[in-house]
Write a protein that holds these residues in place. Structure first.
Motif, short mmCIF file in Angstrom:
data_model
loop_
_atom_site.label_atom_id
_atom_site.label_comp_id
_atom_site.label_asym_id
_atom_site.label_seq_id
_atom_site.Cartn_x
_atom_site.Cartn_y
_atom_site.Cartn_z
N SER A 1 0.86 -1.18 0.00
CA SER A 1 0.00 0.00 0.00
C SER A 1 0.90 1.23 0.00
CB SER A 1 -0.91 0.01 1.23
OG SER A 1 -1.84 -1.03 1.15
N LEU A 2 0.84 1.98 -1.08
CA LEU A 2 1.70 3.15 -1.26
C LEU A 2 0.86 4.34 -1.72
CD1 LEU A 2 4.49 1.32 -3.27
CD2 LEU A 2 4.61 1.96 -0.86
N MET A 3 1.33 5.54 -1.43
CA MET A 3 0.64 6.75 -1.87
C MET A 3 1.16 7.15 -3.25
SD MET A 3 -0.09 10.52 -0.20
CE MET A 3 1.36 10.43 0.76
N CYS A 4 0.25 7.28 -4.20
CA CYS A 4 0.62 7.69 -5.55
C CYS A 4 1.20 9.10 -5.50
CB CYS A 4 -0.61 7.66 -6.46
SG CYS A 4 -0.28 8.34 -8.11
N PRO A 5 2.38 9.32 -6.11
CA PRO A 5 2.98 10.65 -6.10
C PRO A 5 2.26 11.64 -7.03
CG PRO A 5 4.32 9.15 -7.38
CD PRO A 5 3.23 8.33 -6.75
N HIS A 6 1.35 11.14 -7.85
CA HIS A 6 0.61 12.00 -8.77
C HIS A 6 -0.71 12.48 -8.16
CE1 HIS A 6 3.29 11.13 -12.12
NE2 HIS A 6 3.20 9.85 -11.82
N CYS A 7 -1.55 11.52 -7.71
CA CYS A 7 -2.90 11.87 -7.26
C CYS A 7 -3.05 11.85 -5.74
CB CYS A 7 -3.94 10.96 -7.91
SG CYS A 7 -3.89 9.23 -7.39
N PHE B 1 -0.01 -1.98 -4.90
CA PHE B 1 0.82 -2.48 -6.00
C PHE B 1 1.27 -3.88 -5.61
CE2 PHE B 1 1.36 2.12 -6.29
CZ PHE B 1 1.21 2.35 -7.64
N GLU B 2 1.33 -4.79 -6.58
CA GLU B 2 1.83 -6.13 -6.32
C GLU B 2 3.23 -6.26 -6.91
OE1 GLU B 2 -0.83 -9.03 -7.98
OE2 GLU B 2 -2.22 -8.85 -6.31
N VAL B 3 4.15 -6.81 -6.11
CA VAL B 3 5.49 -7.11 -6.59
C VAL B 3 5.82 -8.54 -6.21
CG1 VAL B 3 6.31 -4.72 -6.50
CG2 VAL B 3 6.60 -6.16 -4.50
N ALA B 4 6.53 -9.22 -7.09
CA ALA B 4 6.94 -10.60 -6.82
C ALA B 4 7.99 -10.60 -5.71
CB ALA B 4 7.49 -11.25 -8.08
N GLU B 5 8.03 -11.67 -4.94
CA GLU B 5 8.97 -11.75 -3.82
C GLU B 5 10.43 -11.64 -4.25
OE1 GLU B 5 8.29 -15.07 -1.26
OE2 GLU B 5 6.54 -14.13 -0.34
N ASP B 6 10.71 -11.96 -5.52
CA ASP B 6 12.10 -11.86 -5.98
C ASP B 6 12.37 -10.56 -6.75
OD1 ASP B 6 10.57 -12.53 -8.17
OD2 ASP B 6 11.84 -14.18 -8.83
N ASP B 7 11.39 -9.65 -6.83
CA ASP B 7 11.59 -8.37 -7.50
C ASP B 7 12.53 -7.48 -6.69
OD1 ASP B 7 10.00 -8.88 -9.68
OD2 ASP B 7 8.26 -7.80 -8.93
N ASP C 1 11.41 -3.14 0.90
CA ASP C 1 11.54 -1.72 1.25
C ASP C 1 11.36 -0.99 -0.07
OD1 ASP C 1 12.02 0.71 2.47
OD2 ASP C 1 14.20 0.50 2.30
N VAL C 2 10.27 -0.25 -0.21
CA VAL C 2 9.90 0.30 -1.50
C VAL C 2 9.74 1.82 -1.41
CG1 VAL C 2 8.22 0.26 -3.38
CG2 VAL C 2 8.74 -1.83 -2.12
N SER C 3 10.32 2.53 -2.37
CA SER C 3 10.05 3.96 -2.51
C SER C 3 9.29 4.14 -3.82
CB SER C 3 11.34 4.77 -2.49
OG SER C 3 12.13 4.47 -3.62
N ILE C 4 8.52 5.22 -3.89
CA ILE C 4 7.70 5.48 -5.07
C ILE C 4 7.89 6.94 -5.46
CG2 ILE C 4 5.65 5.97 -3.67
CD1 ILE C 4 3.96 4.73 -5.93
N GLU C 5 7.98 7.18 -6.77
CA GLU C 5 8.13 8.55 -7.28
C GLU C 5 7.51 8.66 -8.65
OE1 GLU C 5 12.36 9.14 -7.31
OE2 GLU C 5 12.69 7.60 -8.80
N GLN C 6 7.34 9.90 -9.11
CA GLN C 6 6.81 10.12 -10.44
C GLN C 6 7.84 9.68 -11.47
OE1 GLN C 6 5.66 14.21 -10.94
NE2 GLN C 6 4.27 14.18 -9.21
N GLU C 7 7.34 9.21 -12.62
CA GLU C 7 8.25 8.83 -13.70
C GLU C 7 8.75 10.08 -14.38
OE1 GLU C 7 8.49 5.53 -17.07
OE2 GLU C 7 6.81 6.89 -17.31
#
Length: 64
Positions: A12-18, A24-30, A58-64
């Motif tokens: 569960s992450l906050m979209c940097p746009h809206c 978001f789903e990520v595979a355990e080996d991603d 450990d995930v960070s999220i940013e605009q493309e």
């Protein structure tokens, strides 16, 4: 439906746009960088994924 060979982590992450909290789903080996579209605003987000010694994401999220 997308099938993956490895189990998935749901993040569960906050979209940097809206600003909406979305999942978001990520595979355990991603690891590294991946681009995923926000399911609310459909704009691309860059997820940077690393793993701790137990394999937890450990995930960070940013605009493309």
């Amino acid at each position: 439906t997308t099938w993956h060979d490895s189990p998935m982590d749901v993040l569960s992450l906050m979209c940097p746009h809206c600003g909406e909290t979305v999942e978001f789903e990520v595979a355990e080996d991603d690891r590294g960088r991946m681009v995923a579209d926000c399911p609310v605003c459909c704009r691309p987000c860059v997820l940077t994924i690393s793993r701790d010694e137990w394999g937890d994401p450990d995930v960070s999220i940013e605009q493309e």
